[in-house]
Design a protein around this motif. Structure first.
Motif, PDB file in Angstrom:
ATOM      1  N   PHE A 106       6.066  11.595   7.356  1.00  0.00           N
ATOM      2  CA  PHE A 106       5.004  12.262   7.537  1.00  0.00           C
ATOM      3  C   PHE A 106       4.428  12.799   5.842  1.00  0.00           C
ATOM      4  CE2 PHE A 106       2.550  16.487   8.312  1.00  0.00           C
ATOM      5  CZ  PHE A 106       1.596  15.876   8.576  1.00  0.00           C
ATOM      6  N   LEU A 107       5.035  13.625   5.373  1.00  0.00           N
ATOM      7  CA  LEU A 107       4.630  14.131   4.120  1.00  0.00           C
ATOM      8  C   LEU A 107       4.463  12.825   3.027  1.00  0.00           C
ATOM      9  CD1 LEU A 107       6.407  17.539   3.840  1.00  0.00           C
ATOM     10  CD2 LEU A 107       4.029  16.984   4.449  1.00  0.00           C
ATOM     11  N   GLY A 108       5.375  11.894   3.016  1.00  0.00           N
ATOM     12  CA  GLY A 108       5.496  10.967   2.132  1.00  0.00           C
ATOM     13  C   GLY A 108       4.306  10.048   2.367  1.00  0.00           C
ATOM     14  N   TYR A 109       3.936   9.773   3.354  1.00  0.00           N
ATOM     15  CA  TYR A 109       2.893   8.627   3.557  1.00  0.00           C
ATOM     16  C   TYR A 109       1.508   9.263   3.749  1.00  0.00           C
ATOM     17  CZ  TYR A 109       5.929   4.795   4.291  1.00  0.00           C
ATOM     18  OH  TYR A 109       6.985   3.957   4.118  1.00  0.00           O
ATOM     19  N   LEU A 110       1.352  10.505   4.049  1.00  0.00           N
ATOM     20  CA  LEU A 110       0.271  11.045   3.740  1.00  0.00           C
ATOM     21  C   LEU A 110      -0.009  10.976   2.025  1.00  0.00           C
ATOM     22  CD1 LEU A 110       0.022  14.789   5.433  1.00  0.00           C
ATOM     23  CD2 LEU A 110      -1.458  12.707   5.818  1.00  0.00           C
ATOM     24  N   LEU A 111       0.988  11.335   1.258  1.00  0.00           N
ATOM     25  CA  LEU A 111       0.584  11.234  -0.357  1.00  0.00           C
ATOM     26  C   LEU A 111       0.547   9.721  -0.581  1.00  0.00           C
ATOM     27  CD1 LEU A 111       3.597  13.752  -1.450  1.00  0.00           C
ATOM     28  CD2 LEU A 111       1.120  14.065  -1.555  1.00  0.00           C
ATOM     29  N   PHE A 112       0.960   8.913   0.067  1.00  0.00           N
ATOM     30  CA  PHE A 112       0.997   7.471  -0.324  1.00  0.00           C
ATOM     31  C   PHE A 112      -0.399   6.912  -0.014  1.00  0.00           C
ATOM     32  CE2 PHE A 112       1.599   2.796   0.545  1.00  0.00           C
ATOM     33  CZ  PHE A 112       2.153   2.410  -0.761  1.00  0.00           C
ATOM     34  N   GLY A 113      -0.862   7.481   1.206  1.00  0.00           N
ATOM     35  CA  GLY A 113      -2.364   7.138   1.420  1.00  0.00           C
ATOM     36  C   GLY A 113      -3.284   7.613   0.555  1.00  0.00           C
ATOM     37  N   TYR A 114      -3.086   8.683   0.157  1.00  0.00           N
ATOM     38  CA  TYR A 114      -4.225   9.231  -0.717  1.00  0.00           C
ATOM     39  C   TYR A 114      -3.811   8.824  -2.004  1.00  0.00           C
ATOM     40  CZ  TYR A 114      -5.765  12.889  -3.985  1.00  0.00           C
ATOM     41  OH  TYR A 114      -6.512  13.234  -5.135  1.00  0.00           O
ATOM     42  N   GLY A 115      -2.865   8.047  -2.458  1.00  0.00           N
ATOM     43  CA  GLY A 115      -2.833   7.292  -3.657  1.00  0.00           C
ATOM     44  C   GLY A 115      -3.395   6.017  -3.843  1.00  0.00           C
ATOM     45  N   LEU A 116      -3.331   5.587  -2.435  1.00  0.00           N
ATOM     46  CA  LEU A 116      -3.978   4.287  -2.412  1.00  0.00           C
ATOM     47  C   LEU A 116      -5.388   4.282  -2.457  1.00  0.00           C
ATOM     48  CD1 LEU A 116      -2.053   2.717   0.537  1.00  0.00           C
ATOM     49  CD2 LEU A 116      -2.226   1.876  -1.642  1.00  0.00           C
ATOM     50  N   ARG A 117      -6.114   5.498  -2.660  1.00  0.00           N
ATOM     51  CA  ARG A 117      -7.573   5.528  -2.643  1.00  0.00           C
ATOM     52  C   ARG A 117      -8.010   5.012  -3.816  1.00  0.00           C
ATOM     53  NH1 ARG A 117      -9.859  11.090  -1.012  1.00  0.00           N
ATOM     54  NH2 ARG A 117      -8.572  11.962  -2.754  1.00  0.00           N
ATOM     55  N   THR A 118      -7.042   5.299  -5.079  1.00  0.00           N
ATOM     56  CA  THR A 118      -7.602   4.991  -6.447  1.00  0.00           C
ATOM     57  C   THR A 118      -6.647   3.900  -7.019  1.00  0.00           C
ATOM     58  OG1 THR A 118      -6.367   6.919  -7.098  1.00  0.00           O
ATOM     59  CG2 THR A 118      -8.538   7.062  -6.615  1.00  0.00           C
ATOM     60  N   THR A 119      -5.671   3.420  -6.308  1.00  0.00           N
ATOM     61  CA  THR A 119      -4.682   2.535  -6.686  1.00  0.00           C
ATOM     62  C   THR A 119      -4.439   1.373  -5.879  1.00  0.00           C
ATOM     63  OG1 THR A 119      -3.306   4.457  -7.295  1.00  0.00           O
ATOM     64  CG2 THR A 119      -2.271   2.552  -7.314  1.00  0.00           C
ATOM     65  N   GLU A 120      -4.437  -0.040  -6.399  1.00  0.00           N
ATOM     66  CA  GLU A 120      -4.414  -1.334  -5.787  1.00  0.00           C
ATOM     67  C   GLU A 120      -2.831  -1.268  -5.085  1.00  0.00           C
ATOM     68  OE1 GLU A 120      -6.395  -3.258  -5.100  1.00  0.00           O
ATOM     69  OE2 GLU A 120      -8.050  -2.531  -6.321  1.00  0.00           O
ATOM     70  N   ALA A 121      -2.711  -1.718  -4.263  1.00  0.00           N
ATOM     71  CA  ALA A 121      -1.292  -1.936  -3.463  1.00  0.00           C
ATOM     72  C   ALA A 121      -0.283  -2.346  -4.301  1.00  0.00           C
ATOM     73  CB  ALA A 121      -1.508  -2.843  -2.236  1.00  0.00           C
TER      74      ALA A 121
END
Length: 314
Positions: A238-253
């Motif tokens: 839960f927490l990990g993927y919240l952070l990962f999704g936030y990071g994907l806003r400005t980071t390519e996969a």
């Protein structure tokens, strides 16, 4: 046309992915405290409950962004299928080939698969910065793997299990890259990062949670099993993927999955200090290269390097 983002947002995105990777790196050690739980059960429960929690936390934005998510149904279904397959392959790989090898193969193969998906599906070239980072990261992960090879082999029941575990690790790497790419497509289309992750994980939970009827008999057998199961679902997922999704806003996969090479590094350090595994010097050298890979992705390279990669996403 790519959206312009400022340096501060990029740094925050990278930091969010680093923290997420740290949380994910604890899963292998946590799972060792409940070996009686089926890897299929722990994967389905962690990802399934994590998906439900993501949907609850993002319910308002999820309703708002539903038209964006469903505007590309094939991308959405592909990402959801990848989310459903990933934990089953990942935890089974660790059980068959050992925590070290399973984690290394799963995570180390993801950046390559992500770059291929972006190249063939999104028509995005690979930057020189990414390639340099990948070389350091790949060599580092290889050295990290050899540094734990004897311990991992001891955990493997047979040579066939070892090979099958590696194959499952490659499937995990492909599906990890797949749902990262899918989430990034939805975010680029205008969806909130929480909505993108919640949508994919919520859809996958519909398939994962019913499977616990057949595999989850030991999930709540005792206090230790309950603690491990809840920890895996709430913290790394839960927490990990919240952070990962936030990071994907400005980071390519491709870059995001490259940064997550820190996960097997963290998993190794936890194994050393909490489980007591002994490491060879080669493994410590591998850790250094993985840190260098992360550093390259986190800083701006000199003008000469940026010039070669300016047409690509770093």
């Amino acid at each position: 046309m790519e959206k312009a983002v400022n340096t501060s947002d990029v740094v925050k995105g990278v930091l969010a992915i680093v923290i997420a990777s740290f949380l994910w790196g604890t899963t292998g050690t946590a799972a060792q405290f409940a070996p009686e739980i089926s890897p299929l059960a722990i994967g389905a429960f962690a990802m399934g409950i994590g998906g439900v929690l993501l949907c609850v936390s993002a319910r308002k934005s999820l309703v708002k962004d539903a038209p964006i998510l469903f505007s590309t149904p094939l991308t959405f279904l592909f990402g959801s299928a990848c989310v459903a397959i990933y934990p089953l392959a990942f935890y089974s790989s660790m059980r068959l080939s050992g925590v070290a090898i399973g984690t290394v193969v799963s995570i180390a193969s993801a950046p390559l698969f992500a770059a291929l998906l972006e190249y063939f599906l999104s028509k995005k070239p690979v930057s020189l910065k990414w390639f340099i980072s990948f070389v350091f990261g790949a060599f580092g992960i290889g050295m990290l793997s050899m540094g734990k090879a004897h311990d991992a082999m001891a955990l493997s029941a047979s040579k066939d299990d070892q090979v099958f575990g590696v194959l499952l690790g490659l499937i995990a790497g492909l599906t990890y890259a797949g749902y990262s790419w899918s989430a990034k497509q939805h975010i680029d289309a205008g969806a909130n990062s929480k909505s993108a992750m919640a949508g994919l994980f919520g859809c996958a939970a519909v398939a994962l949670l019913p499977s616990l009827w057949f595999t989850g008999q030991n999930l709540f057998a005792n206090t230790t099993h309950i603690s491990v199961s809840l920890y895996m679902a709430v913290v790394p997922m839960f927490l990990g993927y919240l952070l990962f999704g936030y990071g994907l806003r400005t980071t390519e996969a491709s870059k995001a999955t490259l940064i997550t090479l820190i996960e097997p590094l963290v998993a190794t350090l936890f194994a050393i200090f909490l489980i007591g595994e002994v490491f060879k010097p080669l493994g410590w050298g591998g850790m250094t290269l993985v840190c260098l890979c992360l550093l390259i992705q986190s800083i701006r390279l000199p003008f000469a390097v940026k010039r070669y990669g300016k047409k690509a996403t770093a």
